[in-house]
Design a protein around this motif. Structure first.
Motif, mmCIF file in Angstrom:
data_model
loop_
_atom_site.group_PDB
_atom_site.id
_atom_site.type_symbol
_atom_site.label_atom_id
_atom_site.label_comp_id
_atom_site.label_asym_id
_atom_site.label_seq_id
_atom_site.Cartn_x
_atom_site.Cartn_y
_atom_site.Cartn_z
ATOM 1 N N ALA A 1 0.897 -1.230 -0.115
ATOM 2 C CA ALA A 1 0.091 0.026 0.014
ATOM 3 C C ALA A 1 1.005 1.262 -0.002
ATOM 4 N N GLU A 2 1.739 1.526 0.631
ATOM 5 C CA GLU A 2 2.785 2.530 1.079
ATOM 6 C C GLU A 2 3.642 2.518 -0.337
ATOM 7 N N ALA A 3 3.949 1.580 -0.921
ATOM 8 C CA ALA A 3 4.863 1.486 -2.062
ATOM 9 C C ALA A 3 3.866 2.127 -3.263
ATOM 10 N N LYS A 4 2.638 1.704 -3.405
ATOM 11 C CA LYS A 4 1.787 2.367 -4.374
ATOM 12 C C LYS A 4 1.694 3.864 -4.151
ATOM 13 N N THR A 5 1.648 4.104 -2.858
ATOM 14 C CA THR A 5 1.559 5.902 -2.517
ATOM 15 C C THR A 5 2.576 6.369 -2.976
ATOM 16 N N VAL A 6 3.773 5.872 -2.780
ATOM 17 C CA VAL A 6 4.993 6.604 -3.226
ATOM 18 C C VAL A 6 5.043 6.739 -4.599
ATOM 19 N N LEU A 7 4.846 5.494 -5.369
ATOM 20 C CA LEU A 7 4.914 5.407 -6.921
ATOM 21 C C LEU A 7 3.827 6.592 -7.589
ATOM 22 N N ASP A 8 2.753 6.698 -6.860
ATOM 23 C CA ASP A 8 1.697 7.611 -7.315
ATOM 24 C C ASP A 8 2.139 8.947 -7.179
ATOM 25 N N SER A 9 3.134 9.174 -6.216
ATOM 26 C CA SER A 9 3.468 10.653 -6.020
ATOM 27 C C SER A 9 4.661 10.897 -7.032
ATOM 28 N N ILE A 10 5.079 9.983 -7.848
ATOM 29 C CA ILE A 10 6.012 10.316 -9.038
ATOM 30 C C ILE A 10 5.135 10.784 -10.081
ATOM 31 N N PRO A 11 5.722 11.938 -10.935
ATOM 32 C CA PRO A 11 5.235 12.348 -11.947
ATOM 33 C C PRO A 11 5.372 11.304 -13.192
ATOM 34 N N PRO A 12 4.097 10.866 -13.954
ATOM 35 C CA PRO A 12 4.041 10.105 -14.969
ATOM 36 C C PRO A 12 5.149 10.168 -16.031
ATOM 37 N N THR A 13 5.810 11.611 -16.019
ATOM 38 C CA THR A 13 6.720 11.848 -17.090
ATOM 39 C C THR A 13 8.207 11.313 -16.899
ATOM 40 N N HIS A 14 8.062 10.534 -15.397
ATOM 41 C CA HIS A 14 9.468 9.998 -15.117
ATOM 42 C C HIS A 14 9.251 8.437 -15.296
ATOM 43 N N MET B 1 4.570 -5.034 -10.523
ATOM 44 C CA MET B 1 4.586 -5.667 -9.155
ATOM 45 C C MET B 1 3.256 -5.189 -8.486
ATOM 46 N N VAL B 2 3.085 -3.975 -8.106
ATOM 47 C CA VAL B 2 2.001 -3.330 -7.357
ATOM 48 C C VAL B 2 0.682 -3.785 -8.034
ATOM 49 N N ALA B 3 0.775 -3.573 -9.168
ATOM 50 C CA ALA B 3 -0.601 -3.813 -9.958
ATOM 51 C C ALA B 3 -1.096 -5.302 -9.748
ATOM 52 N N ASP B 4 -0.036 -6.244 -10.019
ATOM 53 C CA ASP B 4 -0.075 -7.439 -9.726
ATOM 54 C C ASP B 4 -0.769 -7.707 -8.313
ATOM 55 N N ALA B 5 -0.071 -7.253 -7.125
ATOM 56 C CA ALA B 5 -0.434 -7.491 -6.038
ATOM 57 C C ALA B 5 -2.048 -6.962 -5.700
ATOM 58 N N ASN B 6 -2.317 -6.061 -6.435
ATOM 59 C CA ASN B 6 -3.783 -5.704 -6.267
ATOM 60 C C ASN B 6 -4.757 -6.271 -7.219
ATOM 61 N N GLN B 7 -4.175 -7.079 -7.931
ATOM 62 C CA GLN B 7 -4.977 -8.139 -9.002
ATOM 63 C C GLN B 7 -5.463 -7.154 -10.173
ATOM 64 N N GLN B 8 -4.731 -6.336 -10.561
ATOM 65 C CA GLN B 8 -5.337 -5.288 -11.694
ATOM 66 C C GLN B 8 -4.370 -5.675 -12.920
ATOM 67 N N TRP B 9 -4.952 -6.820 -13.517
ATOM 68 C CA TRP B 9 -4.010 -7.452 -14.159
ATOM 69 C C TRP B 9 -3.980 -6.803 -15.625
ATOM 70 N N SER B 10 -4.715 -5.827 -16.165
ATOM 71 C CA SER B 10 -4.492 -5.287 -17.249
ATOM 72 C C SER B 10 -3.610 -4.173 -17.152
ATOM 73 N N ARG B 11 -3.447 -3.432 -16.164
ATOM 74 C CA ARG B 11 -2.398 -2.524 -15.705
ATOM 75 C C ARG B 11 -1.349 -3.158 -15.592
ATOM 76 N N ALA B 12 -1.131 -4.563 -14.926
ATOM 77 C CA ALA B 12 0.038 -5.236 -14.659
ATOM 78 C C ALA B 12 0.804 -5.493 -16.056
ATOM 79 N N ASP B 13 -0.189 -5.868 -17.238
ATOM 80 C CA ASP B 13 0.413 -6.379 -18.364
ATOM 81 C C ASP B 13 0.985 -5.065 -18.931
ATOM 82 N N SER B 14 0.284 -4.018 -18.904
ATOM 83 C CA SER B 14 0.768 -2.924 -19.591
ATOM 84 C C SER B 14 2.052 -2.500 -18.915
ATOM 85 N N PHE B 15 2.303 -2.167 -17.614
ATOM 86 C CA PHE B 15 3.562 -2.005 -17.218
ATOM 87 C C PHE B 15 4.701 -2.895 -17.243
#
Length: 280
Positions: A122-135, A146-160
């Motif tokens: 959860a904290e890892a996701k919060t930190v990643l969300d704070s980083i601009p998408p341009t990075h 890996m975070v998307a996997d942990a949250n079972q967000q399969w489409s996001r995981a595949d894209s990442f």
């Protein structure tokens, strides 16, 4: 490990400089400072790659004590703590890096990495969300997957995962992770393809070979895949296939595979022996 500072090199450089009348004392001092900085960078690189983590941790702690305002020793300490398996301490160290006025987006990526190592998704996701998408970096997208996997967000995981693979010349590890993600979802065909691709990039990645055997076993295909393997790896993979067969109720096949593992291993293979004895 002791590192000798290249005194001869510096001395030689000083002799050349002293023989050049056109150079001022400031020029000489600057040249020597540059040489010393290059030497420090070399030692830092050694500490971050080939040195034992404990030695690297001690080195960077000494650097921090003598140069408390610099961010690089703090980054080195945090990285070395993670290398040494001291994930909780690495989190604290990266938080100190983040608090430094010279910190950047990649430091937050590394903090997220340390948080994942402590299973604080959860904290890892919060930190990643704070980083601009341009990075956009390999590590950033690897962790996002890996975070998307942990949250079972399969489409996001595949894209990442796909983006991460495109951002590196050494994608074996992330391909293996992606394959394992597919395996946990039940898509064994896709998992097999990804494990095989990972092995083509790194023939020494045993984890991908083991995962490939598990993926094939899901379809009750217990034959070892045609991939590069040592004799010991072959024995270990036969052991994996044997246990998978037993778990799926194919006890006789499992017993044969375990015996093959024992016969194949170049030394005594105690785990396979115990598993075979347990079957009676």
């Amino acid at each position: 490990m002791r590192h000798r500072i290249a005194v001869a090199l510096l001395a030689g450089g000083t002799l050349v400089l002293s023989g050049c009348n056109a150079m001022s004392d400031a020029d000489v001092a600057r040249a020597v400072a540059n040489a010393e900085a290059a030497e420090a960078d070399s030692i830092r690189e050694i500490m971050l790659t080939v040195a034992e983590p404990r030695e690297a941790i001690d080195y960077f702690n000494r650097r921090i004590a003598t140069e408390p305002d610099l961010i690089e020793p703090r980054r080195g300490l945090a990285t070395s703590l993670a290398r040494g398996g001291r994930a909780s301490e690495a989190v604290l160290a990266w938080r100190k890096v983040i608090a430094h006025p010279d910190s950047g987006h990649e430091d937050k990526v590394m903090l997220a990495d340390a948080l994942i190592r402590t299973s604080d998704w959860a904290e890892a996701k919060t930190v990643l969300d704070s980083i601009p998408p341009t990075h956009e970096t390999f590590d950033r997208y690897r962790l996002e997957a890996m975070v998307a996997d942990a949250n079972q967000q399969w489409s996001r995981a595949d894209s990442f995962y796909e983006t991460a693979v495109d951002l590196t010349t050494k994608p074996a590890g992330v391909l293996n992770n992606w394959g394992f993600s597919k395996l946990t979802r039940g898509d064994t065909g896709a998992a097999e393809r990804l494990f095989i691709e990972a092995i083509t990039y790194n023939e020494d990645l045993f984890t991908a070979k083991n995962n490939l055997v598990l993926a094939r076993a899901k379809s009750r295909n217990y034959a070892l895949p045609i991939v590069p393997m040592t004799q010991e790896e072959r024995a270990q993979l036969l052991h994996t296939a044997g246990l998978a067969a037993v778990k799926q109720g194919d006890t006789d096949i499992g017993r044969t595979l375990l015996q093959d593992a024992i016969d194949t291993h170049p030394r005594h293979f105690e785990p396979a022996v115990r598993a075979l004895q347990a079957l009676g």
